[in-house]
Design an enzyme around this catalytic site. Sequence first.
Site, PDB file in Angstrom:
ATOM      1  CG  LEU A  70       7.045   1.359  -3.985  1.00  0.00           C
ATOM      2  CD1 LEU A  70       8.277   0.739  -3.329  1.00  0.00           C
ATOM      3  CD2 LEU A  70       7.493   2.395  -5.019  1.00  0.00           C
ATOM      4  N   GLY A  71       2.965  -0.481  -6.102  1.00  0.00           N
ATOM      5  CA  GLY A  71       2.278  -1.500  -6.898  1.00  0.00           C
ATOM      6  C   GLY A  71       2.378  -2.902  -6.344  1.00  0.00           C
ATOM      7  CB  SER A  72       2.535  -4.260  -2.864  1.00  0.00           C
ATOM      8  OG  SER A  72       1.402  -3.556  -2.398  1.00  0.00           O
TER       9      SER A  72
ATOM     10  CG  ASP B  75      -0.630   0.224 -10.141  1.00  0.00           C
ATOM     11  OD1 ASP B  75      -0.527   1.313 -10.732  1.00  0.00           O
ATOM     12  OD2 ASP B  75      -0.601   0.103  -8.903  1.00  0.00           O
TER      13      ASP B  75
ATOM     14  N   GLY C 297       0.804  -1.235   0.000  1.00  0.00           N
ATOM     15  CA  GLY C 297       0.000   0.000   0.000  1.00  0.00           C
ATOM     16  C   GLY C 297       0.826   1.269   0.000  1.00  0.00           C
ATOM     17  CB  ALA C 298       4.302   1.894   0.245  1.00  0.00           C
TER      18      ALA C 298
ATOM     19  CB  ALA D 255       3.914  -7.048  -7.817  1.00  0.00           C
TER      20      ALA D 255
END
Length: 337
Positions: free
Chosen positions: A117-119, A164, A114-115, A122
Amino acid sequence: MTVSSAPGKVYLFGEHAVVYGEPAVPCAIERRATVSVTVRDDDHVRVEASDLSLDGFTVEYAGSTDDRPDVNVPAGLVEAAMGYIDAAVEQARDAADAPDAGFDITVESEIPLGAGLGSSAAVTVAGIDAATRELGTTLPAEAIADRAYHAESAVQKGEASRADTFCSAVGGAVRVEGDDCRRIDAPDLPIVVGFDGGAGDTGELVSGVRALKERYGFAADTVEAIGDIVRTGERLLDSDPEADVDEAARIAEVGDLMNFNHGLLESLGVSSRSLDSMVWAAREAGAHGAKLTGAGGGGCIVALDPTPETLTALRFTPGCEEAFRAELATDGVRRLE
Ligand code: PMV
């Protein structure tokens, strides 16, 4: 067992405006989520995620992902991550025409949740790819991207762009406008990421921008101006490598556009004190440009600096928990086993 990994990403330009049909340019980075899947001989799904939360968790349930119990799943971000894993399972069952397939799934991730960076993209991309291959169906990266987009949309109640998931599936720098997604050429950018240790709620932040647009008609001009920044930025990134361009000047101009983009995101109410202080620390250290990346509210900033100065400055910035240099990930989904 079948294993796939997929990269996270930073937005060079265009988050939030992309939700309203403007283009965006995300860029995949070498921080990956890896998903291992083994098909079972019953219809159970067992998920083990050792590094999505402090203590890790394991959850097992039978049949439909709708029947998953919440027990064992830490609330908040990890519960949200489980939503993406459930949606990936359903997409794989659908793709392989195996509605009752059961899986043992292990998720490992180097991407903070949730930062920005597209967790989630991915995990979704790697999960769909590994589970479909485990069932004997191999889909091209574009088809994985499309299924991952539908999975994300289901979890985010329709408030998702293709940016994303497409970027994570195909890798590199990409350009996304509505349903039109493609890779673009980009120079090797000196990307530095600063992370405040926190997270933003993408759904809430997207709704906040929508409310601002409904209340003040002129907020629509801000969204359009972000689109203009993206159009200018993509021309700059994509310019002919044979042309007589001064590489340093080109990167400096990309940085100016990132600064401009951050100012507009700030005006839409999606920045935060810690994101702003990391952005300013990067600029004062001599970065070519810096902006928040992703939904905002907390999480990460992206800066461009070929020297070690920004990295060092961020590490001493109050509110910055971690800073690292990020290599461009030229591969999207990677088939490991
Ligand atoms: O913070 P992230 O990685 O979930 O990115 C969100 C980007 C938005 O443009 C705000 C929403 C979207 O789906 O494009």
